[in-house]
Design a protein around this motif. Structure first.
Motif, PDB file in Angstrom:
ATOM      1  N   ALA A  54       0.830  -1.207   0.000  1.00 15.35           N
ATOM      2  CA  ALA A  54       0.000   0.000   0.000  1.00 15.35           C
ATOM      3  C   ALA A  54       0.864   1.256   0.000  1.00 15.35           C
ATOM      4  CB  ALA A  54      -0.926  -0.002   1.213  1.00 15.35           C
ATOM      5  N   GLU A  55       1.975   1.213   0.720  1.00 13.38           N
ATOM      6  CA  GLU A  55       2.865   2.374   0.773  1.00 13.38           C
ATOM      7  C   GLU A  55       3.453   2.678  -0.602  1.00 13.38           C
ATOM      8  OE1 GLU A  55       6.751   4.038   3.249  1.00 13.38           O
ATOM      9  OE2 GLU A  55       6.193   1.928   3.376  1.00 13.38           O
ATOM     10  N   LYS A  56       3.833   1.634  -1.332  1.00 12.52           N
ATOM     11  CA  LYS A  56       4.359   1.860  -2.683  1.00 12.52           C
ATOM     12  C   LYS A  56       3.311   2.531  -3.557  1.00 12.52           C
ATOM     13  CE  LYS A  56       6.370  -0.284  -6.762  1.00 12.52           C
ATOM     14  NZ  LYS A  56       7.069  -1.443  -7.354  1.00 12.52           N
ATOM     15  N   LEU A  57       2.065   2.086  -3.448  1.00 10.45           N
ATOM     16  CA  LEU A  57       0.991   2.703  -4.223  1.00 10.45           C
ATOM     17  C   LEU A  57       0.817   4.171  -3.844  1.00 10.45           C
ATOM     18  CD1 LEU A  57      -1.559  -0.239  -4.104  1.00 10.45           C
ATOM     19  CD2 LEU A  57      -0.479   0.664  -6.168  1.00 10.45           C
ATOM     20  N   ARG A  58       0.827   4.454  -2.553  1.00 11.40           N
ATOM     21  CA  ARG A  58       0.646   5.842  -2.109  1.00 11.40           C
ATOM     22  C   ARG A  58       1.763   6.748  -2.619  1.00 11.40           C
ATOM     23  NH1 ARG A  58      -0.867   3.156   2.801  1.00 11.40           N
ATOM     24  NH2 ARG A  58       1.169   3.628   3.732  1.00 11.40           N
ATOM     25  N   LEU A  59       2.985   6.217  -2.677  1.00 12.14           N
ATOM     26  CA  LEU A  59       4.111   7.001  -3.194  1.00 12.14           C
ATOM     27  C   LEU A  59       3.927   7.343  -4.672  1.00 12.14           C
ATOM     28  CD1 LEU A  59       7.120   5.196  -1.464  1.00 12.14           C
ATOM     29  CD2 LEU A  59       6.274   7.500  -0.986  1.00 12.14           C
ATOM     30  N   LEU A  60       3.095   6.559  -5.360  1.00  8.21           N
ATOM     31  CA  LEU A  60       2.798   6.802  -6.768  1.00  8.21           C
ATOM     32  C   LEU A  60       1.480   7.563  -6.942  1.00  8.21           C
ATOM     33  CD1 LEU A  60       3.815   3.296  -8.174  1.00  8.21           C
ATOM     34  CD2 LEU A  60       5.117   5.430  -8.335  1.00  8.21           C
ATOM     35  N   ASP A  61       0.977   8.140  -5.840  1.00  4.63           N
ATOM     36  CA  ASP A  61      -0.284   8.892  -5.839  1.00  4.63           C
ATOM     37  C   ASP A  61      -1.475   8.002  -6.174  1.00  4.63           C
ATOM     38  OD1 ASP A  61      -1.951  11.119  -5.516  1.00  4.63           O
ATOM     39  OD2 ASP A  61      -1.878  11.596  -7.662  1.00  4.63           O
ATOM     40  N   ILE A  62      -1.403   6.744  -5.738  1.00  2.66           N
ATOM     41  CA  ILE A  62      -2.531   5.824  -5.849  1.00  2.66           C
ATOM     42  C   ILE A  62      -3.013   5.549  -4.428  1.00  2.66           C
ATOM     43  CG2 ILE A  62      -3.307   3.538  -6.572  1.00  2.66           C
ATOM     44  CD1 ILE A  62      -1.073   3.558  -8.668  1.00  2.66           C
ATOM     45  N   PRO A  63      -4.163   6.072  -4.040  1.00  2.00           N
ATOM     46  CA  PRO A  63      -4.637   5.886  -2.665  1.00  2.00           C
ATOM     47  C   PRO A  63      -4.795   4.402  -2.331  1.00  2.00           C
ATOM     48  CG  PRO A  63      -5.962   7.520  -3.831  1.00  2.00           C
ATOM     49  CD  PRO A  63      -5.110   6.846  -4.859  1.00  2.00           C
ATOM     50  N   ALA A  64      -4.266   3.991  -1.184  1.00  2.00           N
ATOM     51  CA  ALA A  64      -4.366   2.584  -0.792  1.00  2.00           C
ATOM     52  C   ALA A  64      -4.130   2.443   0.703  1.00  2.00           C
ATOM     53  CB  ALA A  64      -3.354   1.739  -1.561  1.00  2.00           C
ATOM     54  N   ARG A  65      -4.876   1.523   1.311  1.00  4.04           N
ATOM     55  CA  ARG A  65      -4.674   1.145   2.706  1.00  4.04           C
ATOM     56  C   ARG A  65      -4.331  -0.339   2.759  1.00  4.04           C
ATOM     57  NH1 ARG A  65      -9.187   0.675   4.595  1.00  4.04           N
ATOM     58  NH2 ARG A  65     -10.510   1.279   2.837  1.00  4.04           N
ATOM     59  N   LYS A  66      -3.654  -0.755   3.800  1.00  6.58           N
ATOM     60  CA  LYS A  66      -3.261  -2.160   3.892  1.00  6.58           C
ATOM     61  C   LYS A  66      -4.469  -3.087   3.884  1.00  6.58           C
ATOM     62  CE  LYS A  66      -2.937  -2.485   8.965  1.00  6.58           C
ATOM     63  NZ  LYS A  66      -2.043  -2.825  10.107  1.00  6.58           N
ATOM     64  N   GLU A  67      -5.599  -2.582   4.379  1.00  5.82           N
ATOM     65  CA  GLU A  67      -6.824  -3.391   4.395  1.00  5.82           C
ATOM     66  C   GLU A  67      -7.381  -3.625   2.998  1.00  5.82           C
ATOM     67  OE1 GLU A  67      -6.174  -1.383   8.223  1.00  5.82           O
ATOM     68  OE2 GLU A  67      -6.392  -0.592   6.179  1.00  5.82           O
ATOM     69  N   GLN A  68      -6.817  -2.936   2.006  1.00  3.78           N
ATOM     70  CA  GLN A  68      -7.265  -3.088   0.622  1.00  3.78           C
ATOM     71  C   GLN A  68      -6.318  -3.954  -0.201  1.00  3.78           C
ATOM     72  OE1 GLN A  68      -7.468   1.317   0.000  1.00  3.78           O
ATOM     73  NE2 GLN A  68      -9.420   0.839  -0.984  1.00  3.78           N
ATOM     74  N   VAL A  69      -5.345  -4.585   0.437  1.00  3.08           N
ATOM     75  CA  VAL A  69      -4.335  -5.358  -0.296  1.00  3.08           C
ATOM     76  C   VAL A  69      -4.409  -6.833   0.088  1.00  3.08           C
ATOM     77  CG1 VAL A  69      -1.886  -5.665  -0.769  1.00  3.08           C
ATOM     78  CG2 VAL A  69      -2.801  -3.358  -0.412  1.00  3.08           C
ATOM     79  N   MET A  70      -4.521  -7.687  -0.927  1.00  2.27           N
ATOM     80  CA  MET A  70      -4.448  -9.130  -0.725  1.00  2.27           C
ATOM     81  C   MET A  70      -3.193  -9.650  -1.422  1.00  2.27           C
ATOM     82  SD  MET A  70      -5.275 -12.069   0.381  1.00  2.27           S
ATOM     83  CE  MET A  70      -6.713 -11.529   1.307  1.00  2.27           C
ATOM     84  N   THR A  71      -2.229 -10.102  -0.628  1.00  3.05           N
ATOM     85  CA  THR A  71      -1.007 -10.682  -1.173  1.00  3.05           C
ATOM     86  C   THR A  71      -1.120 -12.204  -1.177  1.00  3.05           C
ATOM     87  OG1 THR A  71       0.104 -10.909   0.965  1.00  3.05           O
ATOM     88  CG2 THR A  71       0.316  -8.776  -0.161  1.00  3.05           C
ATOM     89  N   SER A  72      -0.264 -12.854  -1.952  1.00  3.26           N
ATOM     90  CA  SER A  72      -0.271 -14.317  -1.956  1.00  3.26           C
ATOM     91  C   SER A  72       0.165 -14.863  -0.599  1.00  3.26           C
ATOM     92  CB  SER A  72       0.626 -14.858  -3.068  1.00  3.26           C
ATOM     93  OG  SER A  72       1.958 -14.414  -2.916  1.00  3.26           O
ATOM     94  N   SER A  73       0.970 -14.096   0.146  1.00  5.03           N
ATOM     95  CA  SER A  73       1.378 -14.517   1.494  1.00  5.03           C
ATOM     96  C   SER A  73       0.194 -14.535   2.448  1.00  5.03           C
ATOM     97  CB  SER A  73       2.450 -13.565   2.043  1.00  5.03           C
ATOM     98  OG  SER A  73       3.653 -13.697   1.351  1.00  5.03           O
ATOM     99  N   LEU A  74      -0.586 -13.466   2.417  1.00  7.93           N
ATOM    100  CA  LEU A  74      -1.755 -13.378   3.292  1.00  7.93           C
ATOM    101  C   LEU A  74      -2.772 -14.458   2.943  1.00  7.93           C
ATOM    102  CD1 LEU A  74      -3.249 -11.898   5.528  1.00  7.93           C
ATOM    103  CD2 LEU A  74      -4.051 -10.242   3.823  1.00  7.93           C
ATOM    104  N   ALA A  75      -2.989 -14.673   1.650  1.00  3.82           N
ATOM    105  CA  ALA A  75      -3.922 -15.717   1.222  1.00  3.82           C
ATOM    106  C   ALA A  75      -3.437 -17.096   1.661  1.00  3.82           C
ATOM    107  CB  ALA A  75      -4.096 -15.676  -0.295  1.00  3.82           C
TER     108      ALA A  75
END
Length: 254
Positions: A54-75
């Motif tokens: 999410a932080e990488k997205l925010r640095l690119l001006d793409i709004p994102a919160r960790k609650e909006q990210v599903m990684t293969s690790s979390l899955a």
């Protein structure tokens, strides 16, 4: 054109290329936010935590919160919880994978294990692969975050998790259960985050073999954008077609 109540969004090739933002992808996320349409970012990258993604997205001006990210690790961590309960996991992987397992209440171990789980590990060693193979040969369930055999870096393509997994697969004679795209496991987890029905959701991505196949296998409509891996010239040769295609996400009406 059909409208959707929620979106599943790929990252690399759809939102950005490496560290360079794809402007049409950025604008799509802003439009979704303005319209109040929920969305989840879905990535096969097991090395990062949801917050780091999410932080990488925010640095690119793409709004994102960790609650909006599903990684293969979390899955993968949630899959282990559902199928094996709280487990001791022989883990090959990086920070993102270890963090997801810990958050789910699992223990990573180098000794007796209930599950073997492999993710990308750029400090891989023969010993790690050998121990994983021995565990799997003893009958321990074998999981892998994703099957990507090669991943892009600035210099070109380098071995991905699928290449590492193939060593253990060959040595053990066992095929792992894959979690990430194009498998439906990660899609089901992302869908649960949206709390919507499959028919209400659209999967957006640039790679037919991962993003679009994941949507097709999960029975979710797909939008293939020609901004990354798959070109428009390749599409006619595919047996199953995406529900929608576009050259740029600026063309897509939400």
């Amino acid at each position: 054109m059909r409208t959707y109540k929620g979106y599943l969004l790929d990252l690399d090739g759809t939102m950005y290329r490496g560290n360079e933002v794809i402007e049409a992808g950025r604008r799509l996320v802003h439009r979704l936010n303005e319209a109040g349409i929920p969305h989840v970012f879905v990535t096969n990258n097991s090395s990062k935590t949801p917050e780091e993604a999410a932080e990488k997205l925010r640095l690119l001006d793409i709004p994102a919160r960790k609650e909006q990210v599903m990684t293969s690790s979390l899955a993968a961590a949630r899959y282990i919880t559902r199928h094996f309960g709280e487990s001791r996991v022989y883990t090959i992987g990086e920070h993102g994978l270890h963090s997801a397992l810990k958050e789910e209440g699992h223990t990573t171990t180098r000794g007796h294990s209930d599950v073997v789980l492999m993710g990308i590990d750029r400090s891989i060693s023969y010993e790690k692969l050998a121990q994983a193979s021995l565990h799997v040969r003893r009958g321990v369930p074998f999981l892998a975050t994703n099957a990507d055999k090669a991943i892009p870096v600035e210099e070109g393509m380098v071995p991905g998790n699928g290449a590492l997994v193939s060593v253990v697969e060959t040595a053990s004679g066992k095929t792992p259960t894959y979690i990430g795209k194009p498998e439906s496991v990660i899609m089901e987890e992302a869908l649960a985050m949206l709390q919507l029905q499959k028919k209400e959701v659209l999967m957006v991505g640039d790679n037919y073999d991962t993003d679009i196949q994941a949507g097709i296998r999960a029975d979710i409509d797909t939008l293939l954008v020609f901004s990354g891996v798959t070109s428009s010239g390749e599409l006619p040769h595919k047996e199953k077609q995406p529900a929608h295609t576009c050259d740029s996400l600026d063309e897509w009406e939400i």
